[in-house]
Design a protein around this motif. Structure first.
Motif, PDB file in Angstrom:
ATOM      1  N   GLU A  43       0.716  -1.218  -0.029  1.00  0.00           N
ATOM      2  CA  GLU A  43      -0.017   0.501   0.252  1.00  0.00           C
ATOM      3  C   GLU A  43       0.602   1.261   0.182  1.00  0.00           C
ATOM      4  N   HIS A  58      -4.546  -6.074  -1.918  1.00  0.00           N
ATOM      5  CA  HIS A  58      -5.651  -5.255  -1.890  1.00  0.00           C
ATOM      6  C   HIS A  58      -5.492  -3.595  -2.149  1.00  0.00           C
ATOM      7  N   GLN A  59      -4.962  -2.854  -0.794  1.00  0.00           N
ATOM      8  CA  GLN A  59      -4.724  -1.283  -0.667  1.00  0.00           C
ATOM      9  C   GLN A  59      -3.985  -1.229  -2.464  1.00  0.00           C
ATOM     10  N   LYS A  68      -5.800  -0.993  -4.698  1.00  0.00           N
ATOM     11  CA  LYS A  68      -6.914   0.699  -4.683  1.00  0.00           C
ATOM     12  C   LYS A  68      -5.636   2.162  -4.987  1.00  0.00           C
ATOM     13  N   HIS A  69      -4.722   2.495  -4.949  1.00  0.00           N
ATOM     14  CA  HIS A  69      -4.289   2.752  -4.941  1.00  0.00           C
ATOM     15  C   HIS A  69      -3.246   3.175  -6.179  1.00  0.00           C
ATOM     16  N   ASN A  73      -5.980   1.681  -8.413  1.00  0.00           N
ATOM     17  CA  ASN A  73      -6.573   2.684  -9.131  1.00  0.00           C
ATOM     18  C   ASN A  73      -7.323   4.324  -9.419  1.00  0.00           C
ATOM     19  N   ASN A  74      -7.032   4.795  -8.266  1.00  0.00           N
ATOM     20  CA  ASN A  74      -6.641   6.011  -8.439  1.00  0.00           C
ATOM     21  C   ASN A  74      -6.099   7.064  -8.945  1.00  0.00           C
ATOM     22  N   LYS A 123      -7.372   6.640 -12.165  1.00  0.00           N
ATOM     23  CA  LYS A 123      -7.672   7.631 -12.622  1.00  0.00           C
ATOM     24  C   LYS A 123      -7.456   9.308 -13.206  1.00  0.00           C
TER      25      LYS A 123
END
Length: 273
Positions: free
Chosen positions: A38, A142-143, A146-147, A149-150, A153
């Motif tokens: 993460e 998983h974390q 998330k980073h 995917n952000n 974006k």
């Protein structure tokens, strides 16, 4: 050709006969891999990254020129297809560990990030270079995802940004045919309403070899027309359409470049069964 490369080619042929197109035919150097957690910084922006980034870009400039001109003897076709496209998901066949340099060259080494398998997050100097050249490792954490995917974006919605995916999911050394795609890249294009920019690398045998005696054919990068998501379709159908049209675009490029229809030995095996 070295025995090592002969075995790689033989393994690719065996995988094609079985229809196993996403197998890693060259074992990745897992002993060099660092876990992506993460805390991984996907964008590497801010003052603390300024000087490392400057050093890497200056250092890599000369090495990348050597790869482009001396290794691949690269020709680029279709550069006009990059015009007026500020953001895109780029897809390309994965045929060499340095083929990302070819795509970076098409973008003039700017505004391009490159997704990679987690094992590419190496603990050596090459890993350091790749991180500062925009590598975005796909993590089992998983974390971390998330980073990532952000970060995707951010890249796809800012003034200019492009992300390279290898939808075939593995590298096949100098393999000439396009292979079936995984869906991941097309999810991001559909969700962020940006076009898919297909690219396809073809080779011309020259008889030239490297220091180890392995062939080094001339390469051509075909920059194909961008494919835009059809917003009238459902998300699922939009993703599938982007994938299907991108594959068809590469298939057409293959058949035009080599002058033969695209066939796979696994199809012939099925017909004989």
């Amino acid at each position: 050709m070295t025995k090592d490369k002969q075995s790689v080619i033989k393994y690719m042929e065996e995988c094609e006969k079985k229809g196993q197109f996403d197998i890693h035919t060259t074992p990745p150097p897992m002993e060099l891999a660092r876990p992506v957690d993460e805390h991984y910084d996907y964008l590497r922006r801010g003052i603390k990254h300024f000087f490392p980034s400057l050093f890497v870009n200056i250092f890599s400039f000369f090495k990348e020129r050597e790869i482009i001109h001396d290794l691949f003897h690269l020709t680029v076709e279709g550069e006009e297809n990059l015009n007026n496209i500020p953001n895109s998901v780029v897809v390309c066949n994965h045929v060499h560990m340095f083929d990302c340099v070819i795509v970076r060259h098409a973008f003039h080494r700017k505004h391009l990030y490159i997704t990679a398998a987690e094992f590419n997050n190496r603990g050596d100097f090459l890993g350091f270079l790749m991180r500062y050249l925009g590598m975005m490792p796909i993590s089992s954490n998983h974390q971390a995802m998330k980073h990532m995917n952000n970060a995707i974006k951010t890249i796809l919605t800012e003034k200019e940004g492009h992300i390279l995916f290898y939808p075939e999911a593995s590298e096949w050394w100098y393999y000439k045919k396009p292979r079936p795609f995984k869906a991941g890249a097309f999810h991001y294009a559909a969700d962020h309403h940006v076009p898919v920019q297909p690219m396809f690398i073809t080779f011309k045998d020259t008889g030239r070899t490297d220091k180890e005696g392995n062939p080094t054919p001339d390469a051509t990068l075909h920059i194909l027309p961008a494919i835009y998501p059809d917003e009238s379709l459902s998300r699922r159908d939009r993703i599938q359409a982007l994938s299907d049209q991108s594959y068809q675009s590469m298939k057409d490029a293959y058949e035009k470049a080599y002058g033969i229809p695209l066939t796979y030995t696994c199809d012939q095996t099925k017909q004989q069964a």
